[in-house]
Design a protein around this motif. Structure first.
Motif, PDB file in Angstrom:
ATOM      1  N   PRO A 117       0.815  -1.211   0.000  1.00  0.00           N
ATOM      2  CA  PRO A 117       0.000   0.000   0.000  1.00  0.00           C
ATOM      3  C   PRO A 117       0.852   1.265   0.000  1.00  0.00           C
ATOM      4  O   PRO A 117       2.031   1.243   0.378  1.00  0.00           O
ATOM      5  CB  PRO A 117      -0.789  -0.116   1.304  1.00  0.00           C
ATOM      6  N   ARG A 118       0.243   2.348  -0.430  1.00  0.00           N
ATOM      7  CA  ARG A 118       0.879   3.653  -0.303  1.00  0.00           C
ATOM      8  C   ARG A 118       0.950   4.030   1.177  1.00  0.00           C
ATOM      9  O   ARG A 118       0.146   3.583   1.992  1.00  0.00           O
ATOM     10  CB  ARG A 118       0.059   4.702  -1.058  1.00  0.00           C
ATOM     11  N   THR A 119       1.911   4.854   1.498  1.00  0.00           N
ATOM     12  CA  THR A 119       2.049   5.305   2.884  1.00  0.00           C
ATOM     13  C   THR A 119       1.672   6.768   3.051  1.00  0.00           C
ATOM     14  O   THR A 119       1.905   7.352   4.110  1.00  0.00           O
ATOM     15  CB  THR A 119       3.492   5.105   3.383  1.00  0.00           C
ATOM     16  N   ASP A 120       1.071   7.342   2.005  1.00  0.00           N
ATOM     17  CA  ASP A 120       0.679   8.750   2.096  1.00  0.00           C
ATOM     18  C   ASP A 120      -0.838   8.893   2.156  1.00  0.00           C
ATOM     19  O   ASP A 120      -1.381   9.946   1.841  1.00  0.00           O
ATOM     20  CB  ASP A 120       1.226   9.537   0.900  1.00  0.00           C
ATOM     21  N   ARG A 121      -1.526   7.823   2.571  1.00  0.00           N
ATOM     22  CA  ARG A 121      -2.973   7.856   2.681  1.00  0.00           C
ATOM     23  C   ARG A 121      -3.383   7.723   4.138  1.00  0.00           C
ATOM     24  O   ARG A 121      -2.728   7.035   4.925  1.00  0.00           O
ATOM     25  CB  ARG A 121      -3.600   6.702   1.896  1.00  0.00           C
TER      26      ARG A 121
END
Length: 328
Positions: A200-204
């Motif tokens: 997963p992205r870590t900026d969400r």
């Protein structure tokens, strides 16, 4: 079935199956006859590692949780199950009142809560000793020394065996383990985090922290486990709630990045070569990876469980692993 050892202390370490069964929805979304059939099949196949929590599944009932532990207690009594099955449970995230949740009104990790919640879990599970007890979520209002000492006291009294931690920042896990080591007390040995093949992205935004990374086994957490052979990583939601294979459950925005389609394509190719399902390839990749992981799978039917069980015997080739690891 295959097995591995969790824990270092010979008085508490356990041999557990490399596939763990999650009982989160047993007693709520999954009715008792179905849950019993799934548990029976899991044990028949050699499974020995069942996971629950004192707050499961409060969101289905509008209450405080405990239904899953209660069902497991009834199953254990009806089947005469003893210490041959390792049952892990968690505390710290149970809502203090119906209609509230773990983000705004959690029980926390004070010494008082640890003692009282562990006692209630033992009563619901029908056991004198909790094989593995996790700190479910962080409690920033309590000093780590109090939490460490609270858990250690239960180990000393013989009502808890192994200790684990879930959804904490890596540096806070290390801080708690350092406190325990300095005081000569038992520390966390099993880490339970969300981990799967897709990254997963870590900026969400996420449930556990503002950037969504606190409950996810990111690079720092994985490096931490790799560097300490005394730690075990248990991966919850390894199949992402069915999203790998169900068109009606699309991936959310946290997987909206260029690496997702590349890794999906690699999964499909390897699954076709291996004569396996995509879900089985994901589980086999976790079990046999550089950092051995124990996937924690849910099941709403015996057939669904059987698909996951078959992944234990799936051996990926070195070339297949290279292609899976290298897909971006």
């Amino acid at each position: 079935m295959r097995y591995r050892t969790i824990g270092q202390n010979p008085d508490h370490r356990r041999e557990v199956s490399v596939l763990s069964l999650g009982a989160m929805l047993f007693g709520t979304a999954t009715d008792e006859p179905t849950a019993f059939a799934i548990l029976d099949r899991y044990v028949e196949a050699g499974g020995t590692f069942v996971d629950t929590s004192d707050n499961y599944a409060y969101w289905f009932t509008g209450g405080q949780g405990g239904e899953s532990e209660q069902l497991l207690g009834r199953w254990r009594r009806s089947r005469g199950v003893g210490n041959e099955i390792t049952v892990a449970t968690k505390l710290g995230a149970r809502p203090l009142a119906p209609g509230t949740g773990y983000l705004d009104n959690a029980e926390g990790l004070s010494a008082k809560v640890i003692r009282e919640s562990a006692e209630r879990s033992r009563e619901r599970l029908g056991t004198d000793k909790l094989d593995l007890l996790y700190a479910h979520i962080e409690d920033p209002s309590v000093a780590p020394e109090e939490t460490v000492e609270g858990f250690a006291q239960l180990v000393a009294e013989g009502t808890v065996g192994l200790l684990g931690v879930s959804n904490h920042w890596t540096w806070k896990v290390e801080r708690a383990r350092t406190v325990a080591a300095a005081a000569g007390l038992p520390g966390y040995e099993v880490l339970q985090y969300q981990h799967s093949y897709l990254r997963p992205r870590t900026d969400r935004p996420g449930d556990m922290s503002p950037d969504g990374s606190q409950g996810v086994a990111g690079g720092e957490l994985l490096s931490y486990v790799r560097d300490d052979p005394g730690l075990t990583l248990v991966a919850y939601s390894p199949l992402l709630g069915g999203r790998y294979v169900r068109e009606d459950k699309p991936f959310g925005p946290e997987f909206d990045h260029a690496g997702t389609p590349a890794r999906q394509a690699a999964l499909r190719a390897v699954a076709q070569e291996a004569g396996a399902t995509v879900n089985q390839v994901v589980l086999a990749w976790l079990i046999g990876g550089e950092i051995p992981v124990i996937p924690l799978v849910g099941a709403s039917s015996v057939a669904q469980l059987d698909e996951s069980l078959a992944a234990v015997d799936l051996e990926l080739t070195a070339d297949q692993r290279t292609r899976l690891d290298g897909a971006y």
